[in-house]
Design an enzyme around this catalytic site. Structure first.
Site, PDB file in Angstrom:
ATOM      1  N   HIS A 194       0.846  -1.201   0.000  1.00 47.86           N
ATOM      2  CA  HIS A 194       0.000   0.000   0.000  1.00 47.86           C
ATOM      3  C   HIS A 194       0.880   1.248   0.000  1.00 47.86           C
ATOM      4  CE1 HIS A 194      -2.408   3.244   1.726  1.00 47.86           C
ATOM      5  NE2 HIS A 194      -3.508   2.553   1.485  1.00 47.86           N
ATOM      6  N   TRP A 195       1.900   1.231   0.831  1.00 47.63           N
ATOM      7  CA  TRP A 195       2.949   2.239   0.898  1.00 47.63           C
ATOM      8  C   TRP A 195       2.568   3.538   1.591  1.00 47.63           C
ATOM      9  CZ3 TRP A 195       6.118   4.817  -3.605  1.00 47.63           C
ATOM     10  CH2 TRP A 195       7.398   5.108  -3.133  1.00 47.63           C
ATOM     11  N   ASP A 196       1.328   3.701   2.004  1.00 46.28           N
ATOM     12  CA  ASP A 196       0.973   4.949   2.699  1.00 46.28           C
ATOM     13  C   ASP A 196      -0.114   4.681   3.730  1.00 46.28           C
ATOM     14  OD1 ASP A 196       1.277   7.653   3.246  1.00 46.28           O
ATOM     15  OD2 ASP A 196      -0.200   8.283   1.756  1.00 46.28           O
ATOM     16  N   LEU A 197       0.007   3.549   4.447  1.00 41.42           N
ATOM     17  CA  LEU A 197      -1.070   3.181   5.368  1.00 41.42           C
ATOM     18  C   LEU A 197      -0.830   3.778   6.752  1.00 41.42           C
ATOM     19  CD1 LEU A 197      -3.709   1.684   4.953  1.00 41.42           C
ATOM     20  CD2 LEU A 197      -2.728  -0.241   6.174  1.00 41.42           C
ATOM     21  N   ASN A 201      -5.643   7.079   6.546  1.00 44.76           N
ATOM     22  CA  ASN A 201      -5.964   6.346   5.330  1.00 44.76           C
ATOM     23  C   ASN A 201      -6.660   5.015   5.618  1.00 44.76           C
ATOM     24  OD1 ASN A 201      -5.253   8.209   3.420  1.00 44.76           O
ATOM     25  ND2 ASN A 201      -3.176   7.419   3.096  1.00 44.76           N
TER      26      ASN A 201
END
Ligand SMILES: Nc1ncnc2c1ncn2[C@@H]1O[C@H](COP(=O)(O)OP(=O)(O)O)[C@@H](O)[C@H]1O
Ligand SMILES: [Mg+2]
Length: 304
Positions: A194-197, A201
């Site tokens: 996901h890279w931006d959890l 978010n």
């Protein structure tokens, strides 16, 4: 056609900061009108936004609720539809439609409440980690950015960045992180990340208690996923009175629940700290961000 809404001033301001003079913002009301017409949507509720996207609550022709997400297509946003399509609603918001020409997406509507509303930090972290476990169990589809390439690009940028840092201790820290990434980058993984959890978010939902939104997917090692949850809601970390212990506690909860190898996960998290620091130096900073330094220093003893 007169536009049905005004672009939020705060969104316009963050776009100026991130992208400079933005024709995208100037064209946003027109884009919204075009997408509402093309997908036969009716506005229904106040606009929301993050740093980049405008999110409009809408009703579809069949009466069901959805949101229209409008954002410029960049390296960071281009993979979102493919990631969401691959997860197909399992742990993440459902993608209902995508317009490749504009990057616009029609998404399942979730609640306004995010995981930031859960005050107990470990409870919030456990919920987030449960989602992360499901999301990162999925193999990445072809066509996404790869951690292997990102790691290689970071290593190339390190000498130039170090030359711009004033403090020798900070240079040593970056060099240490780079050494760790160099050691790990031969095996950079193939999971859908996901890279931006972070807590904002993750939104409350009906078909599941919580679902992830806003991925910036890439193919890689799940150890590279932990930073957004380690450094978010930093006040909670500081309030414990022992920052290093609190970072290691968050890290321990995540590593255990995700079944990750500790040393490797610490190494990739140092890689993520390196990435955040390189971005700052690229933006003209000559000292490192203290939160990134604190996370890195807490994890150096656990890394390779
Ligand atoms: N599917 C959704 N349902 C309800 N609200 C949403 C949905 N997706 C986004 N939002 C709202 O819009 C905000 C910005 O969306 P997000 O996808 O996080 O974009 P950004 O990249 O700008 O952070 C979110 O913080 C949330 O409040
Ligand atoms: Mg967001």
């Amino acid at each position: 056609m007169p536009s049905a809404f005004v672009v939020p001033a705060e969104l316009a301001a963050t776009h100026r900061k991130i992208f400079g003079a933005s024709t995208w913002i100037a064209e946003l009301p027109g884009l919204a009108e075009q997408r509402l017409a093309a997908w036969d949507l009716r506005l229904n509720g106040a606009a929301r936004h993050g740093m980049v996207a405008l999110v409009l609550p809408v009703v579809r022709a069949d009466g069901s609720y959805a949101v229209l997400k409008l954002q410029p297509v960049t390296d960071d946003t281009a993979g979102e539809p493919l990631g969401l399509r691959t997860w197909a609603g399992r742990g993440a918001v459902r993608l209902l439609a995508h317009d490749p020409a504009s990057g616009s997406m029609l998404l399942e509507r979730l609640a306004a409440r995010s995981l930031s509303s859960v005050e107990d930090d470990l409870a919030a972290l456990r919920i987030l980690t449960g989602l992360l476990a499901r999301l990162s169990a999925v193999p990445a589809p072809p066509g996404l950015r790869r951690l292997a390439d990102i790691a290689a690009a970071m290593l190339t940028a390190v000498p130039g960045a170090c030359a711009r840092l004033a403090d020798p201790a900070q240079r040593r820290l970056l060099e240490h992180c780079a050494g760790v990434v160099a050691e790990l980058c031969g095996e950079s993984g193939d999971r859908l990340l996901h890279w931006d959890l972070h807590y904002d978010n993750v939104l409350a939902a009906q078909r599941e208690p919580w679902l992830a939104i806003d991925p910036q997917p890439l193919a890689g090692d799940p150890g590279f996923e932990l930073m957004p949850a380690l450094d978010n809601r930093w006040d909670d970390v500081v309030a414990t009175g022992d920052v290093a212990a609190a970072v290691r506690r968050r890290f321990g909860v995540m590593v255990e629940a995700l079944g990750l190898e500790r040393q490797r996960a610490a190494g990739w998290t140092l890689g993520r700290a390196l990435q955040n620091c390189l971005w700052d130096v690229e933006d003209g900073q000559t000292t490192l961000n203290e939160v990134q330094v604190a996370v890195a220093e807490a994890l150096v003893p656990l890394g390779p």
